[in-house]
Design an enzyme around this catalytic site. Structure first.
Site, mmCIF file in Angstrom:
data_model
loop_
_atom_site.group_PDB
_atom_site.id
_atom_site.type_symbol
_atom_site.label_atom_id
_atom_site.label_comp_id
_atom_site.label_asym_id
_atom_site.label_seq_id
_atom_site.Cartn_x
_atom_site.Cartn_y
_atom_site.Cartn_z
ATOM 1 N N GLY A 185 0.821 -1.221 0.000
ATOM 2 C CA GLY A 185 0.000 0.000 0.000
ATOM 3 C C GLY A 185 0.846 1.257 0.000
ATOM 4 O O GLY A 185 0.483 2.275 0.595
ATOM 5 N N SER B 87 -7.090 -0.037 13.394
ATOM 6 C CA SER B 87 -7.649 1.311 13.513
ATOM 7 C C SER B 87 -8.366 1.427 14.852
ATOM 8 O O SER B 87 -8.825 0.422 15.411
ATOM 9 C CB SER B 87 -8.636 1.522 12.370
ATOM 10 O OG SER B 87 -9.530 2.555 12.686
ATOM 11 N N SER B 88 -8.513 2.662 15.333
ATOM 12 C CA SER B 88 -9.180 2.859 16.632
ATOM 13 C C SER B 88 -10.647 2.440 16.591
ATOM 14 O O SER B 88 -11.274 2.290 17.645
ATOM 15 C CB SER B 88 -9.065 4.323 17.065
ATOM 16 O OG SER B 88 -9.608 5.174 16.081
ATOM 17 N N TRP C 84 -20.777 17.929 8.042
ATOM 18 C CA TRP C 84 -21.706 16.857 8.400
ATOM 19 C C TRP C 84 -21.885 16.694 9.911
ATOM 20 O O TRP C 84 -20.946 16.894 10.677
ATOM 21 C CB TRP C 84 -21.200 15.510 7.872
ATOM 22 C CG TRP C 84 -21.039 15.438 6.387
ATOM 23 C CD1 TRP C 84 -21.378 16.374 5.459
ATOM 24 C CD2 TRP C 84 -20.471 14.338 5.657
ATOM 25 N NE1 TRP C 84 -21.071 15.938 4.200
ATOM 26 C CE2 TRP C 84 -20.519 14.698 4.295
ATOM 27 C CE3 TRP C 84 -19.943 13.098 6.020
ATOM 28 C CZ2 TRP C 84 -20.036 13.841 3.290
ATOM 29 C CZ3 TRP C 84 -19.465 12.257 5.041
ATOM 30 C CH2 TRP C 84 -19.517 12.626 3.685
ATOM 31 N N ASP D 231 -23.119 11.173 12.959
ATOM 32 C CA ASP D 231 -21.987 11.624 13.779
ATOM 33 C C ASP D 231 -20.960 10.514 13.968
ATOM 34 O O ASP D 231 -19.799 10.775 14.247
ATOM 35 C CB ASP D 231 -22.487 12.038 15.176
ATOM 36 C CG ASP D 231 -22.848 13.515 15.249
ATOM 37 O OD1 ASP D 231 -22.431 14.281 14.350
ATOM 38 O OD2 ASP D 231 -23.545 13.882 16.208
HETATM 39 N N1 LIG Z 1 -6.438 7.010 7.137
HETATM 40 C C1 LIG Z 1 -6.698 6.885 8.424
HETATM 41 O O1 LIG Z 1 -7.217 7.813 9.074
HETATM 42 C C2 LIG Z 1 -6.387 5.602 9.134
HETATM 43 C C3 LIG Z 1 -5.814 4.508 8.493
HETATM 44 N N2 LIG Z 1 -5.544 3.363 9.213
HETATM 45 C C4 LIG Z 1 -4.993 2.175 8.572
HETATM 46 O O2 LIG Z 1 -3.809 2.445 7.879
HETATM 47 C C5 LIG Z 1 -3.713 1.613 6.730
HETATM 48 C C6 LIG Z 1 -3.478 2.458 5.498
HETATM 49 O O3 LIG Z 1 -4.548 3.376 5.355
HETATM 50 P P1 LIG Z 1 -4.436 4.651 4.383
HETATM 51 O O4 LIG Z 1 -3.025 4.843 3.973
HETATM 52 O O5 LIG Z 1 -5.182 5.735 5.031
HETATM 53 O O6 LIG Z 1 -5.284 4.163 3.132
HETATM 54 P P2 LIG Z 1 -5.173 4.629 1.615
HETATM 55 O O7 LIG Z 1 -6.493 4.382 1.010
HETATM 56 O O8 LIG Z 1 -4.580 5.976 1.530
HETATM 57 O O9 LIG Z 1 -4.118 3.608 1.019
HETATM 58 C C7 LIG Z 1 -4.391 2.242 0.939
HETATM 59 C C8 LIG Z 1 -3.434 1.629 -0.056
HETATM 60 O O10 LIG Z 1 -3.775 0.240 -0.196
HETATM 61 C C9 LIG Z 1 -3.799 -0.069 -1.581
HETATM 62 N N3 LIG Z 1 -4.732 -1.155 -1.855
HETATM 63 C C10 LIG Z 1 -6.067 -1.189 -1.594
HETATM 64 N N4 LIG Z 1 -6.575 -2.342 -2.032
HETATM 65 C C11 LIG Z 1 -5.557 -3.046 -2.585
HETATM 66 C C12 LIG Z 1 -5.473 -4.314 -3.200
HETATM 67 N N5 LIG Z 1 -6.545 -5.094 -3.360
HETATM 68 N N6 LIG Z 1 -4.271 -4.708 -3.649
HETATM 69 C C13 LIG Z 1 -3.179 -3.928 -3.529
HETATM 70 N N7 LIG Z 1 -3.193 -2.723 -2.926
HETATM 71 C C14 LIG Z 1 -4.384 -2.294 -2.477
HETATM 72 C C15 LIG Z 1 -4.281 1.210 -2.239
HETATM 73 O O11 LIG Z 1 -3.974 1.225 -3.605
HETATM 74 P P3 LIG Z 1 -5.068 1.839 -4.614
HETATM 75 O O12 LIG Z 1 -5.361 3.213 -4.099
HETATM 76 O O13 LIG Z 1 -4.377 1.790 -5.927
HETATM 77 O O14 LIG Z 1 -6.258 0.930 -4.492
HETATM 78 C C16 LIG Z 1 -3.524 2.253 -1.435
HETATM 79 O O15 LIG Z 1 -2.221 2.441 -1.944
HETATM 80 C C17 LIG Z 1 -5.005 0.808 6.667
HETATM 81 O O16 LIG Z 1 -4.799 -0.460 7.221
HETATM 82 C C18 LIG Z 1 -5.939 1.602 7.536
HETATM 83 O O17 LIG Z 1 -6.889 0.782 8.136
HETATM 84 C C19 LIG Z 1 -5.811 3.287 10.551
HETATM 85 C C20 LIG Z 1 -6.367 4.332 11.223
HETATM 86 C C21 LIG Z 1 -6.705 5.563 10.568
HETATM 87 C C1 LIG Z 2 -10.363 6.519 10.921
HETATM 88 C C2 LIG Z 2 -11.794 6.113 11.101
HETATM 89 O O1 LIG Z 2 -12.628 6.808 10.175
HETATM 90 C C3 LIG Z 2 -14.019 6.485 10.206
HETATM 91 O O2 LIG Z 2 -14.611 6.940 11.381
HETATM 92 P P1 LIG Z 2 -14.818 8.440 11.754
HETATM 93 O O3 LIG Z 2 -13.807 8.846 12.746
HETATM 94 O O4 LIG Z 2 -16.228 8.617 12.165
HETATM 95 O O5 LIG Z 2 -14.476 9.144 10.384
HETATM 96 P P2 LIG Z 2 -14.729 10.444 9.539
HETATM 97 O O6 LIG Z 2 -13.420 11.116 9.433
HETATM 98 O O7 LIG Z 2 -15.381 10.078 8.268
HETATM 99 O O8 LIG Z 2 -15.783 11.344 10.357
HETATM 100 C C4 LIG Z 2 -15.482 11.938 11.588
HETATM 101 C C5 LIG Z 2 -16.579 12.869 12.014
HETATM 102 O O9 LIG Z 2 -16.535 14.019 11.153
HETATM 103 C C6 LIG Z 2 -17.855 14.323 10.699
HETATM 104 N N1 LIG Z 2 -17.771 15.042 9.434
HETATM 105 C C7 LIG Z 2 -18.129 16.331 9.241
HETATM 106 N N2 LIG Z 2 -18.026 16.682 7.960
HETATM 107 C C8 LIG Z 2 -17.519 15.591 7.322
HETATM 108 C C9 LIG Z 2 -17.176 15.360 5.969
HETATM 109 O O10 LIG Z 2 -17.295 16.205 5.104
HETATM 110 N N3 LIG Z 2 -16.675 14.115 5.681
HETATM 111 C C10 LIG Z 2 -16.511 13.148 6.649
HETATM 112 N N4 LIG Z 2 -15.989 11.957 6.270
HETATM 113 N N5 LIG Z 2 -16.867 13.340 7.920
HETATM 114 C C11 LIG Z 2 -17.368 14.550 8.259
HETATM 115 C C12 LIG Z 2 -18.526 12.965 10.638
HETATM 116 O O11 LIG Z 2 -19.933 13.092 10.605
HETATM 117 C C13 LIG Z 2 -17.995 12.316 11.914
HETATM 118 O O12 LIG Z 2 -18.728 12.765 13.028
HETATM 119 C C14 LIG Z 2 -14.317 5.023 10.261
HETATM 120 O O13 LIG Z 2 -15.399 4.802 9.385
HETATM 121 C C15 LIG Z 2 -13.140 4.182 10.158
HETATM 122 O O14 LIG Z 2 -12.749 4.135 8.808
HETATM 123 C C16 LIG Z 2 -11.991 4.660 10.960
HETATM 124 O O15 LIG Z 2 -11.253 3.863 11.490
#
Ligand SMILES: NC(=O)C1=CN([C@@H]2O[C@H](COP(=O)(O)OP(=O)(O)OC[C@H]3O[C@@H](n4cnc5c(N)ncnc54)[C@H](OP(=O)(O)O)[C@@H]3O)[C@@H](O)[C@H]2O)C=CC1
Ligand SMILES: C[C@H]1O[C@H](OP(=O)(O)OP(=O)(O)OC[C@H]2O[C@@H](n3cnc4c(=O)[nH]c(N)nc43)[C@H](O)[C@@H]2O)[C@@H](O)[C@@H](O)C1=O
Length: 324
Positions: free
Chosen positions: A25, A122-123, A217, A284
């Site tokens: 990834g 993830s949390s 939202w 929310d």
């Molecule tokens: N973002 C966040 O706020 C948080 C993320 N995490 C965790 O961190 C990790 C990374 O997340 P994040 O970097 O945000 O995610 P992104 O969506 O930014 O990146 C995910 C990566 O995985 C690749 N990928 C998805 N499906 C496949 C597949 N079938 N085969 C090969 N590659 C694949 C994507 O490639 P492509 O885009 O080309 O599909 C992309 O490069 C995850 O495990 C997530 O749960 C945990 C907590 C919070």
């Molecule tokens: C990392 C975590 O991310 C996800 O959980 P989440 O924390 O609820 O994620 P969120 O960032 O999408 O939203 C946070 C808050 O923000 C508010 N909110 C306002 N305005 C927008 C808005 O425009 N977009 C989004 N997405 N949310 C919005 C929204 O309504 C919510 O109250 C998990 O599904 C799961 O994937 C996970 O692990």
């Protein structure tokens, strides 16, 4: 193909910068930050595959890749990821794709002799009404938040798979549980992204158009803990080097803000001068999810980047790389 490493604690990750490390990834938010960190540390033998080059949901392809490349270390940052709307709308994708990717990669990594693997959860694995701050042992103590239970179940299965392989095979698989992340290479999709990149884009577009209001939202009352992805990457490398245990480890900033406070901060960083309008028809999600990251702090790791500095850095990346 049977063996793999029987020692639960591997030699220091940082002692051999020529070791072959597969970052799965690597084009995503987290994977790209980990690659930047490893390259800055002097790692010279990173194995990287785009989704198009290797679809990790395809077991046979994953096994062929591991058989051919034989990486020594794996950091699993490939997953189906999205914000509250995406999780709620595509539950089948969130459970199936994540179970497939992690099962294929973890099992192949063990069977093809990887020394150590780090799985990212993830949390959202914790119960909706977990005690705050949430300790690692709150896992599986109550019902999950419905908007992301499919993703959470897959992530919990990943933690348990790492634990099971450690118990049965004495294999060094560990799990890190990051809080909500943000930074360069985030997903800025208007609906499917997380709140922080979604708002950054919406405020930016409103500023450019001279709009008077921006819709946000929910109610603005939920609390979230944000960590810059460069801090997370630093924590991941720290865990690869210093942690070899059965229990997953929380990785958070220890600081929480309401969504309203976040929206005001993003608005200020972007320079939008209009009003916020709250769309309470949108969910929310969980009311609060501040993690207790004292276990990682006790091992010697703490984050460095403040939310304000991280937002400035992310907006500057957005301006250079994303905006039309
Ligand atoms: N973002 C966040 O706020 C948080 C993320 N995490 C965790 O961190 C990790 C990374 O997340 P994040 O970097 O945000 O995610 P992104 O969506 O930014 O990146 C995910 C990566 O995985 C690749 N990928 C998805 N499906 C496949 C597949 N079938 N085969 C090969 N590659 C694949 C994507 O490639 P492509 O885009 O080309 O599909 C992309 O490069 C995850 O495990 C997530 O749960 C945990 C907590 C919070
Ligand atoms: C990392 C975590 O991310 C996800 O959980 P989440 O924390 O609820 O994620 P969120 O960032 O999408 O939203 C946070 C808050 O923000 C508010 N909110 C306002 N305005 C927008 C808005 O425009 N977009 C989004 N997405 N949310 C919005 C929204 O309504 C919510 O109250 C998990 O599904 C799961 O994937 C996970 O692990």
């Amino acid at each position: 193909m049977s063996g793999a490493n029987k020692n639960a604690a591997s030699p220091s990750f940082l002692s051999d910068k020529s070791a072959k490390v597969f970052v799965a990834g690597h084009r995503g938010l987290v994977g790209s930050a980990i690659v930047r960190k490893l390259q800055a540390l002097g790692f010279t033998n990173l194995v990287l595959r785009t989704h198009a080059e290797l679809d990790l949901t395809r077991q046979a392809d994953v096994e062929s890749f591991f058989a051919a490349e034989k990486p020594q270390f794996v950091i699993l940052a490939a997953a189906k990821v999205g914000g509250i709307h995406a999780n709620n709308t595509y539950p089948a994708d969130f459970i199936a794709v994540n179970l497939q990717i992690q099962t294929n990669v973890i099992d192949a990594a063990y069977r093809f002799g990887v020394k150590k693997l780090l799985f990212l959860g993830s949390s959202c694995i914790y119960p909706k009404f977990a005690p705050q701050p949430i300790p690692e042992n709150a896992l599986l103590t109550g019902p999950l938040e419905p908007t992301n239970e499919w993703y959470a179940i897959a992530k919990i299965a990943g933690i348990k798979m790492c634990q099971a392989y450690r118990i049965q095979y004495s294999w060094d698989a560990i799990s890190g549980m990051p809080t909500n992340l943000y930074g360069p290479h985030d997903n800025f999709h208007p609906e499917n992204s997380h709140v922080l990149p979604a708002l950054m884009r919406r405020f930016h577009e409103a500023k450019v158009k001279g709009a008077e209001e921006v819709v946000v939202w929910g109610t603005g009352s939920p609390l979230r803990e944000f960590l810059h992805v460069d801090d997370l990457a630093d924590g991941v490398v720290f865990m690869m080097d210093s942690y070899s245990g059965l229990e997953h480890v929380n990785v958070g900033s220890g600081k929480e803000v309401t969504i309203k406070e976040l929206a005001e901060l993003v608005k200020e960083v972007v320079g939008f001068e209009g009003r916020l309008v709250w769309d309470s028809t949108k969910p929310d999600g969980t009311p609060r999810k501040l993690m207790d990251s004292s276990k990682l702090a006790g091992l010697g790791w703490t984050p460095k980047i403040s939310l304000k500095d991280g937002l400035v850095d992310t907006y500057s990346w957005y301006l250079e790389n994303v905006k039309q």
